[in-house]
Design a protein around this motif. Structure first.
Motif, PDB file in Angstrom:
ATOM      1  N   ARG A  51      25.996   2.637  -5.087  1.00 29.38           N
ATOM      2  CA  ARG A  51      26.261   1.295  -4.836  1.00 29.38           C
ATOM      3  C   ARG A  51      25.222   0.833  -3.712  1.00 29.38           C
ATOM      4  N   ALA A  52      25.011   1.560  -2.522  1.00 28.79           N
ATOM      5  CA  ALA A  52      24.187   1.562  -1.342  1.00 28.79           C
ATOM      6  C   ALA A  52      22.871   1.509  -1.822  1.00 28.79           C
ATOM      7  N   LEU A  53      22.552   2.734  -2.614  1.00 33.10           N
ATOM      8  CA  LEU A  53      20.988   3.001  -3.051  1.00 33.10           C
ATOM      9  C   LEU A  53      20.626   1.949  -4.053  1.00 33.10           C
ATOM     10  N   ALA A  54      21.558   1.382  -4.920  1.00 34.05           N
ATOM     11  CA  ALA A  54      21.210   0.317  -5.877  1.00 34.05           C
ATOM     12  C   ALA A  54      20.827  -0.646  -5.103  1.00 34.05           C
ATOM     13  N   ALA A  55      21.737  -1.153  -4.111  1.00 33.42           N
ATOM     14  CA  ALA A  55      21.417  -2.348  -3.329  1.00 33.42           C
ATOM     15  C   ALA A  55      20.051  -2.149  -2.341  1.00 33.42           C
ATOM     16  N   GLN A  56      19.923  -1.012  -1.894  1.00 33.50           N
ATOM     17  CA  GLN A  56      18.768  -0.850  -0.921  1.00 33.50           C
ATOM     18  C   GLN A  56      17.311  -0.726  -1.900  1.00 33.50           C
ATOM     19  N   ARG A  57      17.183   0.102  -3.062  1.00 29.46           N
ATOM     20  CA  ARG A  57      16.209   0.430  -3.729  1.00 29.46           C
ATOM     21  C   ARG A  57      16.105  -0.849  -4.697  1.00 29.46           C
ATOM     22  N   GLY A  58      16.718  -1.609  -5.182  1.00 32.16           N
ATOM     23  CA  GLY A  58      16.614  -2.538  -6.103  1.00 32.16           C
ATOM     24  C   GLY A  58      16.420  -2.116  -7.564  1.00 32.16           C
ATOM     25  N   GLU A  59      17.291  -0.917  -7.876  1.00 33.88           N
ATOM     26  CA  GLU A  59      17.174  -0.292  -9.084  1.00 33.88           C
ATOM     27  C   GLU A  59      18.378   0.277  -9.546  1.00 33.88           C
ATOM     28  N   THR A  60      18.616   0.570 -10.809  1.00 34.61           N
ATOM     29  CA  THR A  60      19.920   1.307 -11.396  1.00 34.61           C
ATOM     30  C   THR A  60      20.043   2.822 -10.695  1.00 34.61           C
ATOM     31  N   VAL A  61      21.256   3.193 -10.366  1.00 34.75           N
ATOM     32  CA  VAL A  61      21.308   4.447  -9.763  1.00 34.75           C
ATOM     33  C   VAL A  61      22.527   5.019 -10.754  1.00 34.75           C
ATOM     34  N   LEU A  62      22.473   6.429 -11.101  1.00 35.40           N
ATOM     35  CA  LEU A  62      23.413   6.779 -12.083  1.00 35.40           C
ATOM     36  C   LEU A  62      24.178   7.818 -11.447  1.00 35.40           C
ATOM     37  N   VAL A  63      25.623   7.823 -11.537  1.00 39.77           N
ATOM     38  CA  VAL A  63      26.354   9.126 -11.226  1.00 39.77           C
ATOM     39  C   VAL A  63      26.638   9.746 -12.363  1.00 39.77           C
ATOM     40  N   LEU A  64      26.298  11.006 -12.464  1.00 42.21           N
ATOM     41  CA  LEU A  64      26.622  12.098 -13.735  1.00 42.21           C
ATOM     42  C   LEU A  64      27.646  12.901 -13.288  1.00 42.21           C
ATOM     43  N   ASP A  65      28.638  13.041 -13.939  1.00 39.87           N
ATOM     44  CA  ASP A  65      29.750  13.929 -13.845  1.00 39.87           C
ATOM     45  C   ASP A  65      30.119  14.453 -15.235  1.00 39.87           C
TER      46      ASP A  65
END
Length: 166
Positions: A51-65
């Motif tokens: 969430r923090a990276l998406a807001a900071q970078r302005g792009e989608t961030v994926l969590v792969l589990d």
């Protein structure tokens, strides 16, 4: 490039990860594929970081589990609240009426003696209250009071000018 946080693995898509990502990656690799409380904590932290990276970078961030993929999109602009005209305008009008009555009561007697002195009295009173009204203009309810204050001052100023001419 999309950032990917691999639970049990590392981080892809970040050229120079910050210390939080490095710490998460170390813990994630230590947990590996072992199920349990440690892995749940790593997954929860990955979602926070995403969430923090998406807001900071302005792009989608994926969590792969494993087979699960959580996508965190950058937050959009915060929608503006609608302006409460129905309650705000009457409040501004009432405030303007109070200001007009108060300032006219203050300056009417002085204006009969000397119109210039009445303007000076008006400027002193308004100058003292103006900073508070100016600061209040950004508050949700007080902005209407501030508007009413400004309108009332303008109306009294016009009255003083007209009474000096007549």
């Amino acid at each position: 490039m999309t950032v990917r946080l691999h639970v049990g693995g590392g981080v892809d898509g970040v050229a120079v990860p910050d210390q939080e990502l490095v710490d998460w990656e170390t813990e994630s690799r230590a947990v590996g594929d072992i199920e349990g409380e440690g892995r749940a904590r790593v997954v929860a932290r990955a979602r926070q970081l995403a969430r923090a990276l998406a807001a900071q970078r302005g792009e989608t961030v994926l969590v792969l589990d494993g087979a699960d993929v959580d996508a965190f999109d950058p937050p959009g602009p915060v929608p503006a609240e609608p302006t409460p005209w129905v309650t705000g305008v009457p409040l501004a009008g009432f405030t303007a009426l109070l200001v007009v009555v108060a300032l006219l009561a203050l300056t009417a007697g002085v204006a009969q003696l000397n119109a210039l002195l009445a303007v000076v009295v008006l400027l002193v009173v308004v100058g003292g209250l103006a900073p508070s009204a100016w600061l209040a203009r950004e508050r949700p309810v007080w902005r209407w009071v501030s508007l009413g204050f400004a309108v009332g001052v303008v109306l009294v100023g016009i009255w003083l000018v007209l009474s000096a001419i007549a």
